[in-house]
Design an enzyme around this catalytic site. Structure first.
Site: not given
Length: 249
Positions: A138, A151
């Site tokens: 990400s 996360y």
């Protein structure tokens, strides 16, 4: 990586980026196997894309990972590409109480699962004439989003692991690539209609172009500033990024 003549296994392949990658590689004539927890969704993707094979996998379960790895190498001996795509993104509040069970689930799915699956398949991949391991991390691996702190940390850790594995495999026929998506319009998080989210088709087109090179990291041009997160000045940079993301579109 070579974009054709592959046998590709993609985790989290029933929706979002995983399904779109599966369909893009399938369209190029590759043999594609997708994994997911729910058989109904696997069957739906296979029905819409004749030739794609679905395999049930609980990426949180070490025994299930071992079972699927054995099944894959037996049923698909030409397997030479692993795309670790499965992930979850619950939001949290690092200024308050963090739910430990949710945090453990994030780490099992986003970090430990990909490590365990790659470990289970690495011997097979190293025996192939050419092979590629791909990690879907990400942009938040480079600059954390405060409202998804665990996360972000899981993706930063996976990015770090990919760096180490790339070095460890440097003298083998296995290459390691990392995809670092921006905010993409999928069902991973609410708000896929937000204009700040990149359309999925545009993201996949750019990512397929990047994967066709030998680039160790594949990310869209708009992320260059995040990837170049400026060293000792990152504290102000992260504050500014989070202030921007917290504003209304």
């Amino acid at each position: 990586m070579h974009m054709t003549d592959n046998t590709i296994f993609i985790t989290g392949g029933t929706s979002g980026i995983g399904r779109a990658l599966a369909e893009a590689f399938h369209a190029l004539g590759n043999k594609v196997i997708i994994a997911g927890r729910r058989k109904a969704l696997l069957d739906e993707v296979a029905a819409a894309n004749p030739g794609i094979v679905g395999v049930e996998l609980n990426i949180d379960d070490a025994a299930d990972i071992a079972r699927v790895a054995a099944q894959l190498t037996a049923d698909h001996p030409g397997l030479n590409v692993l795309i670790n795509n499965a992930g979850i993104m619950p939001f949290d509040d690092a200024a308050g109480r963090i739910d430990l069970a949710t945090s453990e689930a994030i780490l099992r799915t986003n970090l430990l699962g990909p490590i365990a699956l790659t470990s289970a398949l690495i011997g097979h991949l190293r025996a192939q004439p050419r092979a590629t391991v791909i990690y879907n991390t990400s942009a938040l691996a480079f600059v954390p989003l405060a409202s998804a702190a665990v996360y972000s940390a899981s993706k930063a850790a996976l990015h770090s692991y990919a760096l180490s594995q790339r070095y460890a495999l440097r003298d083998t026929k296995v290459t390691v690539q990392e995809i670092a998506p921006p905010w993409v319009a999928t069902d991973l998080v609410p708000g896929k209609e937000d204009p700040r989210a990149m359309p999925l088709d545009a993201f996949i087109a750019a990512t397929m172009q990047g994967l066709a090179t030998e680039a160790p990291e594949v990310y869209v041009e708009a992320l260059q500033g995040l990837r170049d997160n400026p060293g000792s000045k990152e504290h102000a940079f992260v504050h500014g990024f989070n202030a921007l993301m917290s504003t209304a579109a």
